[in-house]
Design an enzyme around this catalytic site. Structure first.
Site, PDB file in Angstrom:
ATOM      1  CB  CYS A   1      -6.111  -6.946   3.642  1.00 45.77           C
ATOM      2  SG  CYS A   1      -4.901  -7.663   2.498  1.00 45.77           S
TER       3      CYS A   1
ATOM      4  CD  GLU B   1      -2.164  -7.205   5.612  1.00 47.55           C
ATOM      5  OE1 GLU B   1      -1.457  -7.635   4.671  1.00 47.55           O
ATOM      6  OE2 GLU B   1      -2.268  -6.003   5.884  1.00 47.55           O
TER       7      GLU B   1
HETATM    8  N1  THU Z   1       1.077  -5.067   1.296  1.00 48.25           N
HETATM    9  C1  THU Z   1       0.737  -5.995   2.228  1.00 48.25           C
HETATM   10  O1  THU Z   1       1.320  -7.080   2.278  1.00 48.25           O
HETATM   11  N2  THU Z   1      -0.255  -5.684   3.088  1.00 48.25           N
HETATM   12  C2  THU Z   1      -0.957  -4.515   3.094  1.00 48.25           C
HETATM   13  O2  THU Z   1      -1.928  -4.373   3.802  1.00 48.25           O
HETATM   14  C3  THU Z   1      -0.495  -3.419   2.239  1.00 48.25           C
HETATM   15  C4  THU Z   1       0.418  -3.788   1.139  1.00 48.25           C
HETATM   16  C5  THU Z   1       2.154  -5.386   0.358  1.00 48.25           C
HETATM   17  C6  THU Z   1       1.711  -5.568  -1.065  1.00 48.25           C
HETATM   18  C7  THU Z   1       2.976  -5.237  -1.813  1.00 48.25           C
HETATM   19  O3  THU Z   1       3.768  -6.396  -1.893  1.00 48.25           O
HETATM   20  C8  THU Z   1       3.691  -4.239  -0.929  1.00 48.25           C
HETATM   21  O4  THU Z   1       3.073  -4.341   0.342  1.00 48.25           O
HETATM   22  C9  THU Z   1       3.612  -2.812  -1.431  1.00 48.25           C
HETATM   23  O5  THU Z   1       2.331  -2.439  -1.664  1.00 48.25           O
END
Ligand code: THU
Length: 139
Positions: free
Chosen positions: A94, A57
């Site tokens: 986020c 995000e």
């Molecule tokens: N992650 C995201 O990309 N968006 C979120 O809202 C939650 C977590 C990613 C971060 C990390 O690379 C993986 O998910 C595990 O936490």
């Protein structure tokens, strides 16, 4: 562009294919629609230090803001492991970053496990009673 929620989620799924997630294996893609209708996408980018990881995000939001966007209307998020997609709710950081660039009652957040299983929320639902830029300089 006039995309329905399912199509925006499809763009998030496509962006997810670029996810760099060798540490968690949790691959995420995001697609946002800016106020002017432009679509920006992003994926999570992990780091060996773990802490330097950036969520999908925020990748999409920072791409948009760095291109001049200041208002976001919708964001779709697709996340999951090799086992399949789950409801990829945005993390707290986020949610707060989104808060900076929207009206929380208007911003639509779209998550889904498949084309036929989509949920939508406003940011105000996922981040109630939030702090935002409108509070700055308030005595
Ligand atoms: N992650 C995201 O990309 N968006 C979120 O809202 C939650 C977590 C990613 C971060 C990390 O690379 C993986 O998910 C595990 O936490």
């Amino acid at each position: 562009m006039n995309l329905d929620d399912k199509s925006l989620l499809g763009m998030a799924k496509a962006a997810r294919s670029q996810a760099y997630a060798p540490y968690s294996g949790y691959r995420v893609g995001a697609a946002l629609e800016a106020e002017n209708g432009t679509i920006f996408t992003g994926c999570n980018v992990e780091n060996a230090s773990y802490g330097a990881t950036c969520c999908a995000e925020r990748t999409a939001i920072f791409k948009a803001v760095s291109e001049g966007i200041r208002r976001i209307k919708r964001i779709a998020i697709a996340g999951g492991t090799d086992e399949g997609l789950n409801y990829a709710y945005p993390c707290g950081i986020c949610r707060q970053v989104l808060r900076e660039f929207c009206d929380p009652d208007e911003l639509k957040i779209i998550v889904g496990t498949s084309d036929s299983d989509i949920k939508t929320y406003t940011l105000a639902e996922l981040l109630p009673d939030s702090f935002g830029p409108d509070f700055k300089n308030t005595p």
